[in-house]
Design a protein around this motif. Structure first.
Motif, PDB file in Angstrom:
ATOM      1  N   ALA A 175      14.814   0.141  -5.344  1.00  0.00           N
ATOM      2  CA  ALA A 175      15.139  -0.014  -6.764  1.00  0.00           C
ATOM      3  C   ALA A 175      13.844   0.024  -7.569  1.00  0.00           C
ATOM      4  O   ALA A 175      12.797  -0.419  -7.098  1.00  0.00           O
ATOM      5  N   GLN A 176      13.929   0.533  -8.793  1.00  0.00           N
ATOM      6  CA  GLN A 176      12.727   0.627  -9.635  1.00  0.00           C
ATOM      7  C   GLN A 176      12.060  -0.734  -9.852  1.00  0.00           C
ATOM      8  O   GLN A 176      10.823  -0.828  -9.803  1.00  0.00           O
ATOM      9  N   PRO A 177      12.832  -1.815 -10.107  1.00  0.00           N
ATOM     10  CA  PRO A 177      12.181  -3.123 -10.297  1.00  0.00           C
ATOM     11  C   PRO A 177      11.355  -3.557  -9.078  1.00  0.00           C
ATOM     12  O   PRO A 177      10.309  -4.195  -9.218  1.00  0.00           O
ATOM     13  N   ALA A 178      11.821  -3.194  -7.851  1.00  0.00           N
ATOM     14  CA  ALA A 178      11.091  -3.563  -6.640  1.00  0.00           C
ATOM     15  C   ALA A 178       9.757  -2.834  -6.568  1.00  0.00           C
ATOM     16  O   ALA A 178       8.738  -3.407  -6.161  1.00  0.00           O
ATOM     17  N   VAL A 179       9.748  -1.571  -6.992  1.00  0.00           N
ATOM     18  CA  VAL A 179       8.513  -0.794  -7.007  1.00  0.00           C
ATOM     19  C   VAL A 179       7.559  -1.362  -8.054  1.00  0.00           C
ATOM     20  O   VAL A 179       6.362  -1.555  -7.799  1.00  0.00           O
ATOM     21  N   SER A 180       8.075  -1.640  -9.253  1.00  0.00           N
ATOM     22  CA  SER A 180       7.239  -2.199 -10.326  1.00  0.00           C
ATOM     23  C   SER A 180       6.657  -3.545  -9.912  1.00  0.00           C
ATOM     24  O   SER A 180       5.479  -3.839 -10.179  1.00  0.00           O
ATOM     25  N   ALA A 183      11.921   8.275  -3.794  1.00  0.00           N
ATOM     26  CA  ALA A 183      11.349   8.728  -2.520  1.00  0.00           C
ATOM     27  C   ALA A 183      11.391   7.629  -1.464  1.00  0.00           C
ATOM     28  O   ALA A 183      11.570   7.909  -0.271  1.00  0.00           O
ATOM     29  N   LEU A 184      11.219   6.382  -1.915  1.00  0.00           N
ATOM     30  CA  LEU A 184      11.174   5.249  -0.979  1.00  0.00           C
ATOM     31  C   LEU A 184      12.535   4.585  -0.798  1.00  0.00           C
ATOM     32  O   LEU A 184      12.651   3.638  -0.005  1.00  0.00           O
ATOM     33  N   HIS A 185      13.531   5.069  -1.525  1.00  0.00           N
ATOM     34  CA  HIS A 185      14.874   4.489  -1.471  1.00  0.00           C
ATOM     35  C   HIS A 185      14.853   3.008  -1.849  1.00  0.00           C
ATOM     36  O   HIS A 185      15.458   2.161  -1.179  1.00  0.00           O
ATOM     37  N   LEU A 245       0.823  -1.213   0.000  1.00  0.00           N
ATOM     38  CA  LEU A 245       0.000   0.000   0.000  1.00  0.00           C
ATOM     39  C   LEU A 245       0.856   1.261   0.000  1.00  0.00           C
ATOM     40  O   LEU A 245       0.539   2.245  -0.684  1.00  0.00           O
ATOM     41  N   ARG A 246       1.955   1.243   0.771  1.00  0.00           N
ATOM     42  CA  ARG A 246       2.797   2.431   0.845  1.00  0.00           C
ATOM     43  C   ARG A 246       3.460   2.708  -0.513  1.00  0.00           C
ATOM     44  O   ARG A 246       3.564   3.869  -0.942  1.00  0.00           O
ATOM     45  N   ILE A 247       3.913   1.650  -1.162  1.00  0.00           N
ATOM     46  CA  ILE A 247       4.512   1.827  -2.494  1.00  0.00           C
ATOM     47  C   ILE A 247       3.470   2.339  -3.481  1.00  0.00           C
ATOM     48  O   ILE A 247       3.725   3.269  -4.259  1.00  0.00           O
ATOM     49  N   PHE A 248       2.265   1.753  -3.432  1.00  0.00           N
ATOM     50  CA  PHE A 248       1.210   2.179  -4.349  1.00  0.00           C
ATOM     51  C   PHE A 248       0.863   3.656  -4.155  1.00  0.00           C
ATOM     52  O   PHE A 248       0.760   4.424  -5.117  1.00  0.00           O
ATOM     53  N   VAL A 249       0.682   4.058  -2.890  1.00  0.00           N
ATOM     54  CA  VAL A 249       0.318   5.443  -2.604  1.00  0.00           C
ATOM     55  C   VAL A 249       1.405   6.395  -3.096  1.00  0.00           C
ATOM     56  O   VAL A 249       1.115   7.467  -3.667  1.00  0.00           O
ATOM     57  N   THR A 250       2.678   6.029  -2.902  1.00  0.00           N
ATOM     58  CA  THR A 250       3.766   6.889  -3.343  1.00  0.00           C
ATOM     59  C   THR A 250       3.794   7.006  -4.868  1.00  0.00           C
ATOM     60  O   THR A 250       3.988   8.110  -5.411  1.00  0.00           O
ATOM     61  N   VAL A 251       3.597   5.879  -5.565  1.00  0.00           N
ATOM     62  CA  VAL A 251       3.543   5.913  -7.031  1.00  0.00           C
ATOM     63  C   VAL A 251       2.372   6.772  -7.490  1.00  0.00           C
ATOM     64  O   VAL A 251       2.502   7.588  -8.410  1.00  0.00           O
ATOM     65  N   PHE A 252       1.224   6.612  -6.848  1.00  0.00           N
ATOM     66  CA  PHE A 252       0.018   7.394  -7.204  1.00  0.00           C
ATOM     67  C   PHE A 252       0.300   8.889  -7.037  1.00  0.00           C
ATOM     68  O   PHE A 252      -0.050   9.697  -7.888  1.00  0.00           O
ATOM     69  N   GLN A 253       0.941   9.243  -5.904  1.00  0.00           N
ATOM     70  CA  GLN A 253       1.198  10.658  -5.619  1.00  0.00           C
ATOM     71  C   GLN A 253       2.272  11.250  -6.522  1.00  0.00           C
ATOM     72  O   GLN A 253       2.180  12.407  -6.937  1.00  0.00           O
ATOM     73  N   LYS A 254       3.299  10.472  -6.812  1.00  0.00           N
ATOM     74  CA  LYS A 254       4.413  10.978  -7.621  1.00  0.00           C
ATOM     75  C   LYS A 254       4.112  10.892  -9.118  1.00  0.00           C
ATOM     76  O   LYS A 254       4.734  11.617  -9.914  1.00  0.00           O
ATOM     77  N   GLY A 255       3.192   9.988  -9.489  1.00  0.00           N
ATOM     78  CA  GLY A 255       2.879   9.822 -10.910  1.00  0.00           C
ATOM     79  C   GLY A 255       4.014   9.235 -11.707  1.00  0.00           C
ATOM     80  O   GLY A 255       4.073   9.415 -12.926  1.00  0.00           O
ATOM     81  N   SER A 256       4.910   8.520 -10.990  1.00  0.00           N
ATOM     82  CA  SER A 256       6.089   7.986 -11.666  1.00  0.00           C
ATOM     83  C   SER A 256       6.696   6.858 -10.840  1.00  0.00           C
ATOM     84  O   SER A 256       6.864   7.003  -9.618  1.00  0.00           O
ATOM     85  N   ILE A 257       7.046   5.757 -11.516  1.00  0.00           N
ATOM     86  CA  ILE A 257       7.729   4.655 -10.848  1.00  0.00           C
ATOM     87  C   ILE A 257       9.116   5.106 -10.394  1.00  0.00           C
ATOM     88  O   ILE A 257       9.550   4.815  -9.280  1.00  0.00           O
TER      89      ILE A 257
END
Length: 297
Positions: free
Chosen positions: A28-33, A24-26, A6-18
């Protein structure tokens, strides 16, 4: 699905970018995706439309954000408050009238300087009542004039000594004497604190140990009322020095020594042995133990 998702999703939603979310979450991009993909698979929905190099939240993502945001806010508040609970929570103190009048206010003032957000709840009553509150876990710490008389297992820490004093009026014949025998008080007009008070318990024990009978003509929860009655020569009383020192200094009443009688008692910090002591509670106890150094503040 976890709070991390949920925290990753909310951050992606707010930033509009993976990419920006990963920064922001420190992470890696693959982990967020991967976390976004796992959420989509879990709920069987698409959260973001991926067009060219940009992502756009879907209607499902907007609904999920409306649910996720309050959950994360409440969780973060819980984490902060629980972690800081020892400094933010309440400390329940039970104490007798003498200690509540002359010691507790200064100790709490010092405690509040160190823990300004701690709520200190105080109950002032006679020893018998405070002991019961401690046994029923309705107070965390008790400050008593003497030892605990209940059967519950407690830790007792002496932190100050006081003594009881026999006082008489300036007009009373006893005021001309340096000392008297305890048995002489058996026939005197006695003005005492109520049953259940620490003073009364000690006096009753003392008279009983000497085969004497206590028959006060006055009983009161108010020390001031007893002192005023003594001033009017309505009887004699035995009261804590802390409570009457100003009256003695002003010479409104006279102190008379009782031969071969020890009226010194310890003031005790008392708590149940199995009681978990918070950081604030431990600090309070240390301030009480250091009372001789803070009493004049």
């Amino acid at each position: 699905m976890t709070l991390r998702h949920l925290r990753i999703f909310v951050t992606v939603f707010q930033k509009g970018s993976i990419t920006k979310a990963a920064e922001a979450l420190h992470l890696a991009q693959p982990a967020v995706s991967l976390a976004i993909k796992e959420l989509e698979n879990y709920y069987g929905i698409c959260l973001f439309d991926r067009l060219t190099r940009k992502i756009y939240p879907t209607e499902a993502a907007r609904k999920l954000f409306d649910y996720a945001m309050p959950i994360l806010v409440m969780f973060d508040e819980m984490e902060e408050n629980i972690v800081n609970w020892e400094a933010l929570g309440a400390l329940r103190i039970g104490t007798t009238i003498t200690i509540g009048n002359f010691i507790l206010p200064q100790v709490i003032k010092l405690l509040k300087k160190k823990y300004p957000k701690t709520k200190v709840q105080v109950t002032i009553n006679n020893s018998e009542t405070i002991e019961k509150l401690l046994g029923d876990n309705e107070v965390d710490i008790a400050l008593l004039e003497g030892r605990n008389h209940h059967k519950n297992k407690v830790t007792e820490i002496p932190f100050f000594t006081d003594e009881l004093c026999l006082i008489v009026s300036k007009e009373n014949p006893l005021s001309k004497r340096k000392s008297i025998q305890l048995k002489e008080l058996e026939k005197a007009d006695l003005l005492f604190r109520e049953n259940g008070s620490a003073e009364r318990q000690l006096i009753t024990s003392l008279f009983t140990a000497n085969n004497l009978v206590v028959n006060p003509i006055w009983e009161s929860v108010s020390t001031k009322a007893l002192v005023r009655a003594v001033k009017k020569d309505l009887g004699v009383s035995i009261l804590p020095y802390l409570m009457i020192k100003d009256d003695l200094k002003e010479k409104d009443v006279v102190r008379v020594k009782i031969d071969d009688v020890n009226l010194v008692r310890n003031f005790m910090v008392i708590y149940n042995q199995n009681k978990y002591l918070t950081e604030t509670a431990q600090a309070f106890i240390e301030l009480c133990k250091d009372w001789t150094n803070v009493k004049d503040l």
